[in-house]
Design a protein around this motif. Structure first.
Motif, PDB file in Angstrom:
ATOM      1  N   PRO A   3       0.891  -1.155   0.147  1.00  0.00           N
ATOM      2  CA  PRO A   3       0.000   0.098   0.025  1.00  0.00           C
ATOM      3  C   PRO A   3       0.820   1.109  -0.154  1.00  0.00           C
ATOM      4  CG  PRO A   3      -0.019  -0.988   2.107  1.00  0.00           C
ATOM      5  CD  PRO A   3       0.703  -1.963   1.201  1.00  0.00           C
ATOM      6  N   GLY A   4       2.203   1.048   0.327  1.00  0.00           N
ATOM      7  CA  GLY A   4       2.929   2.176   0.115  1.00  0.00           C
ATOM      8  C   GLY A   4       2.682   3.381  -0.757  1.00  0.00           C
ATOM      9  N   ALA A   5       2.793   2.976  -1.964  1.00  0.00           N
ATOM     10  CA  ALA A   5       2.970   4.027  -3.150  1.00  0.00           C
ATOM     11  C   ALA A   5       1.539   4.510  -3.588  1.00  0.00           C
ATOM     12  CB  ALA A   5       3.522   3.330  -4.156  1.00  0.00           C
ATOM     13  N   THR A   6       0.532   3.534  -3.499  1.00  0.00           N
ATOM     14  CA  THR A   6      -0.882   4.021  -3.890  1.00  0.00           C
ATOM     15  C   THR A   6      -1.451   4.748  -2.868  1.00  0.00           C
ATOM     16  OG1 THR A   6      -1.470   1.561  -3.122  1.00  0.00           O
ATOM     17  CG2 THR A   6      -1.450   2.052  -5.489  1.00  0.00           C
ATOM     18  N   GLY A   7      -1.210   4.620  -1.482  1.00  0.00           N
ATOM     19  CA  GLY A   7      -1.834   5.310  -0.529  1.00  0.00           C
ATOM     20  C   GLY A   7      -1.292   6.547  -0.887  1.00  0.00           C
TER      21      GLY A   7
ATOM     22  N   GLU B  51      -3.690   9.947 -12.323  1.00  0.00           N
ATOM     23  CA  GLU B  51      -2.517   9.569 -13.187  1.00  0.00           C
ATOM     24  C   GLU B  51      -2.082   8.231 -13.460  1.00  0.00           C
ATOM     25  OE1 GLU B  51      -1.222  12.311 -14.916  1.00  0.00           O
ATOM     26  OE2 GLU B  51      -3.049  13.616 -14.176  1.00  0.00           O
ATOM     27  N   LEU B  52      -2.676   7.400 -12.593  1.00  0.00           N
ATOM     28  CA  LEU B  52      -2.207   5.978 -12.492  1.00  0.00           C
ATOM     29  C   LEU B  52      -2.275   5.353 -13.902  1.00  0.00           C
ATOM     30  CD1 LEU B  52      -3.112   4.795  -8.819  1.00  0.00           C
ATOM     31  CD2 LEU B  52      -0.630   4.967  -9.746  1.00  0.00           C
ATOM     32  N   ILE B  53      -1.540   4.568 -14.199  1.00  0.00           N
ATOM     33  CA  ILE B  53      -1.820   3.624 -15.350  1.00  0.00           C
ATOM     34  C   ILE B  53      -1.291   2.162 -14.999  1.00  0.00           C
ATOM     35  CG2 ILE B  53      -2.317   5.053 -17.358  1.00  0.00           C
ATOM     36  CD1 ILE B  53       0.452   5.128 -18.151  1.00  0.00           C
ATOM     37  N   ALA B  54      -2.062   1.026 -15.631  1.00  0.00           N
ATOM     38  CA  ALA B  54      -1.677  -0.222 -15.443  1.00  0.00           C
ATOM     39  C   ALA B  54      -1.131  -0.748 -16.482  1.00  0.00           C
ATOM     40  CB  ALA B  54      -2.899  -0.950 -14.963  1.00  0.00           C
TER      41      ALA B  54
ATOM     42  N   PRO C 205      -6.366  -8.849 -11.623  1.00  0.00           N
ATOM     43  CA  PRO C 205      -5.913  -7.511 -10.955  1.00  0.00           C
ATOM     44  C   PRO C 205      -4.430  -7.267 -11.467  1.00  0.00           C
ATOM     45  CG  PRO C 205      -5.678  -9.085  -9.565  1.00  0.00           C
ATOM     46  CD  PRO C 205      -6.042  -9.766 -10.649  1.00  0.00           C
ATOM     47  N   SER C 206      -4.511  -5.630 -11.623  1.00  0.00           N
ATOM     48  CA  SER C 206      -3.190  -5.308 -12.152  1.00  0.00           C
ATOM     49  C   SER C 206      -2.165  -5.206 -10.931  1.00  0.00           C
ATOM     50  CB  SER C 206      -3.166  -3.992 -12.738  1.00  0.00           C
ATOM     51  OG  SER C 206      -1.891  -3.483 -13.088  1.00  0.00           O
ATOM     52  N   SER C 207      -0.933  -5.806 -11.097  1.00  0.00           N
ATOM     53  CA  SER C 207      -0.126  -5.741 -10.027  1.00  0.00           C
ATOM     54  C   SER C 207       1.037  -4.760 -10.263  1.00  0.00           C
ATOM     55  CB  SER C 207       0.412  -7.102  -9.918  1.00  0.00           C
ATOM     56  OG  SER C 207       1.241  -7.459 -10.885  1.00  0.00           O
ATOM     57  N   MET C 208       1.030  -4.130 -11.586  1.00  0.00           N
ATOM     58  CA  MET C 208       2.222  -3.203 -11.699  1.00  0.00           C
ATOM     59  C   MET C 208       1.473  -2.013 -12.271  1.00  0.00           C
ATOM     60  SD  MET C 208       4.702  -4.821 -10.900  1.00  0.00           S
ATOM     61  CE  MET C 208       6.344  -4.729 -11.281  1.00  0.00           C
ATOM     62  N   LEU C 209       1.939  -1.000 -11.516  1.00  0.00           N
ATOM     63  CA  LEU C 209       1.304   0.582 -11.964  1.00  0.00           C
ATOM     64  C   LEU C 209       2.459   1.472 -12.238  1.00  0.00           C
ATOM     65  CD1 LEU C 209      -1.389   0.651  -9.060  1.00  0.00           C
ATOM     66  CD2 LEU C 209      -1.726   0.209 -11.365  1.00  0.00           C
ATOM     67  N   THR C 210       2.040   2.412 -12.894  1.00  0.00           N
ATOM     68  CA  THR C 210       2.982   3.476 -12.975  1.00  0.00           C
ATOM     69  C   THR C 210       2.091   4.823 -13.231  1.00  0.00           C
ATOM     70  OG1 THR C 210       5.106   4.539 -14.062  1.00  0.00           O
ATOM     71  CG2 THR C 210       3.370   3.571 -15.487  1.00  0.00           C
ATOM     72  N   LEU C 211       2.724   6.180 -13.379  1.00  0.00           N
ATOM     73  CA  LEU C 211       2.054   7.405 -13.642  1.00  0.00           C
ATOM     74  C   LEU C 211       2.192   7.686 -14.908  1.00  0.00           C
ATOM     75  CD1 LEU C 211       3.414   8.272 -10.123  1.00  0.00           C
ATOM     76  CD2 LEU C 211       1.019   8.622 -10.784  1.00  0.00           C
TER      77      LEU C 211
ATOM     78  N   GLY D 243      13.201  -3.548   1.948  1.00  0.00           N
ATOM     79  CA  GLY D 243      12.594  -3.610   0.789  1.00  0.00           C
ATOM     80  C   GLY D 243      13.105  -2.477  -0.021  1.00  0.00           C
ATOM     81  N   VAL D 244      13.423  -2.923  -1.364  1.00  0.00           N
ATOM     82  CA  VAL D 244      14.135  -1.900  -1.958  1.00  0.00           C
ATOM     83  C   VAL D 244      12.992  -1.154  -3.036  1.00  0.00           C
ATOM     84  CG1 VAL D 244      16.234  -2.939  -2.293  1.00  0.00           C
ATOM     85  CG2 VAL D 244      14.569  -3.687  -3.871  1.00  0.00           C
ATOM     86  N   GLY D 245      11.787  -1.694  -3.312  1.00  0.00           N
ATOM     87  CA  GLY D 245      10.717  -1.305  -3.919  1.00  0.00           C
ATOM     88  C   GLY D 245      10.396   0.062  -3.668  1.00  0.00           C
ATOM     89  N   VAL D 246       9.860   0.733  -4.502  1.00  0.00           N
ATOM     90  CA  VAL D 246       9.226   2.387  -4.108  1.00  0.00           C
ATOM     91  C   VAL D 246       8.318   2.189  -2.883  1.00  0.00           C
ATOM     92  CG1 VAL D 246       7.858   3.953  -5.072  1.00  0.00           C
ATOM     93  CG2 VAL D 246       9.857   3.091  -6.237  1.00  0.00           C
ATOM     94  N   PRO D 247       7.252   1.074  -3.021  1.00  0.00           N
ATOM     95  CA  PRO D 247       6.192   1.190  -2.152  1.00  0.00           C
ATOM     96  C   PRO D 247       7.009   0.873  -0.787  1.00  0.00           C
ATOM     97  CG  PRO D 247       5.660  -0.056  -3.862  1.00  0.00           C
ATOM     98  CD  PRO D 247       7.068   0.134  -4.270  1.00  0.00           C
TER      99      PRO D 247
END
Ligand code: FAD
Length: 476
Positions: A81-85, A95-98, A232-238, A452-456
């Motif tokens: 939830p880190g990034a989407t929140g 602005e989110l796109i899957a 469900p989409s698991s990868m998102l960007t802007l 965790g290295v990922g953005v979220p």
């Protein structure tokens, strides 16, 4: 209310928190401090110091000639939830796109051929056997070994082990070399024989404890979907690239962010922290969030606690180089439908992975164009100069994909000591570092080096450090 503290101002009696590092971790931390101060009506001075002239750290998007080229992360997982929140709170959700539904496939290059990653294979554990048994990625012997996992699997003990050993215990060595190694190595930048199973695959380790067999665990826990359910989409960007996120935070934080201000030393004096700033004097704070890379934080902490510094220094980093190649019109090539490919360990190539950026997400290229991004191995990223890296990457793309056309856009990015490697024993090192830091009242560690290295994960780590720092300074 939120308050900022520029370096040039005289500091009042206001409680002050300093944040070192303006990557996504530091920006998320400063933003959370600002929100907490406003929500709870506790005046707080916040100052973020970023050594370079731009904030965002590893997040960097180049917008040129209609291309949206990423030099760092190009997307993030939606499950954490880190990034989407944060995106929601910044009012950027529209602005989110899957990832493009029709292009979800990805490939592994082995024996100079692109093999589709068998359907239903989750980090090496098959949820369905048939696609694995019919794939030409694995030898017959390896397929037999994979199929027998439910019978042969044994629970490990509680000690950490290498990712390679963990996967090989379950599915044999070919699964490590041809699939899990390149996939996980790409995320954590490292050698599966050194990476920690506990730190890189915590869910798999937990599944083994519970189910013994990873195949049985995957089957038991895979979500049941009806044929009509959308995936469900698991990868998102802007839409405008990942930098949309860091830019929005910089705008929101305003004068809290001090760019081009390197923190050169950290000292504890009379219950406060004294930061020396290159060419900008000193700064005093009740609490400090270190959101700088672990090797920088180690240097800053050495005088305060040498054992903490040694532990932070023992978290090694890989260098990374990426090259974006943009083509204004679709060139002749053999590009399979999908998001890209990773390269098996025994291929001995300079490239580690290639992302088909324009096939992955909308809005990356001028209409009819193509954008691909090549990831270059750690050793080559450090050894060669930029023009050699570009020409070598082009040679390998021509060989693998027949992509020999002259690109319209070439964007190379080299980042030394960019990706922390979670080697065996990583979690113990993190717990030890956090315990040592907790003894130094008002010092908090955050960022990609830890959990965790990922953005979220980085956002969550920055926000958690901010909550602790806020509690620390407001309960004094
Ligand atoms: C090429 C690449 C691709 C990636 N792809 C993905 C992806 O697709 N999805 C994903 O989720 N993650 C991805 N990641 C990982 C993710 O981007 C990073 O782990 C994350 O952005 C790190 O954020 P951070 O704020 O912890 O560290 P950083 O971004 O490294 O920020 C640290 C900041 O501290 C500053 N600093 C250093 N020393 C000082 C000092 N003394 N004083 C002040 N400031 C200092 C630095 O300049 C930097 O801005 C990728 C990483 C790379 C390199």
């Amino acid at each position: 209310m939120s308050a900022s503290a520029g370096t040039g101002r005289s500091q009042s009696k206001l409680r002050t928190v300093a944040v070192i590092g303006g990557g996504i971790t530091g920006l998320a931390a400063a933003n959370r401090l600002r929100d907490l101060a406003a929500e709870l009506g506790r005046p707080l001075a916040i100052a973020l110091f970023e050594s370079s002239k731009r904030a965002g750290g590893k997040i960097a998007t180049v917008l040129r000639e209609g291309f949206v080229a990423e030099c760092g992360p190009d997307c993030f997982v939606s499950e954490k939830p880190g990034a989407t929140g944060l995106i929601d709170r910044l009012d950027l959700s529209r602005e989110l796109i899957a990832i493009k539904e029709q292009n979800r496939k990805s490939y592994i290059l082995h024996s100079n051929r692109l093999h589709e990653i068998p359907d239903g294979l989750m980090m090496g554990a098959p949820t369905r056997l048939l696609p694995v048994l019919t794939s030409r990625l694995f030898s017959t012997r390896a397929k037999v070994r994979i199929a027998l996992e439910p019978l042969l699997a044994r629970r490990g003990n509680d000690a950490d082990e290498s990712l390679a050993r963990f996967i090989a215990r379950h599915f044999g060595r070919e699964m490590v070399d041809r699939m899990v190694g390149p996939l996980i190595g790409g995320i954590f930048g490292g050698d599966p024989d050194q990476l920690s199973a506990h730190a890189t695959m915590p869910q798999m380790v937990a599944s083994e404890h519970r189910w013994r067999s990873l195949t049985l665990a995957m089957k038991a826990t895979r979500p049941r979907r009806s044929a009509t359910d959308a995936k469900p989409s698991s990868m998102l960007t802007l839409r405008g690239g990942m930098q949309t996120l860091s830019d929005a935070l910089v705008r929101r934080l305003g004068e809290v962010v001090n760019l081009g201000t390197e923190v050169t030393s950290l000292r504890r004096e009379s219950g406060r922290w004294r930061l020396s700033l290159a060419g900008a004097g000193e700064f005093l704070a009740e609490a400090v969030i270190c959101a700088s890379p672990a090797w920088v934080t180690a240097r800053l902490c050495r005088e305060i606690d040498a054992e903490l510094a040694d532990t932070l220094d023992s978290i090694h980093y890989n260098s990374v180089a990426t090259v974006n190649f943009g083509f204004a019109t679709m060139p002749a090539c053999r590009l399979p439908a999908g998001t890209g490919f990773v390269i098996a360990r025994d291929e001995r190539r300079m490239l580690k992975a290639v992302s088909f950026s324009s096939a992955k997400f909308e809005n990356r290229v001028p209409k009819g164009g193509l954008l691909v991004r090549a990831f270059i191995s750690d050793s080559a990223a450090g050894d060669y100069d930029e023009s050699d890296l570009i020409s070598h990457a082009r040679l390998e793309l021509a060989d693998i994909l027949g992509l020999a056309a002259e690109p319209t856009l070439v964007e190379i990015s080299r980042q030394a000591r960019a990706l922390p490697r979670y080697n065996v024993g990583h979690q113990e090192r993190v717990v030890f570092a956090e315990e040592r830091a907790a003894r130094l009242r008002g010092l908090f560690l955050a960022g990609a080096a830890f959990r965790g290295v990922g953005v979220p994960d980085c956002i969550s780590s920055g926000e958690a450090a901010a909550s602790e720092a806020f509690a620390c300074v407001t309960t004094k």
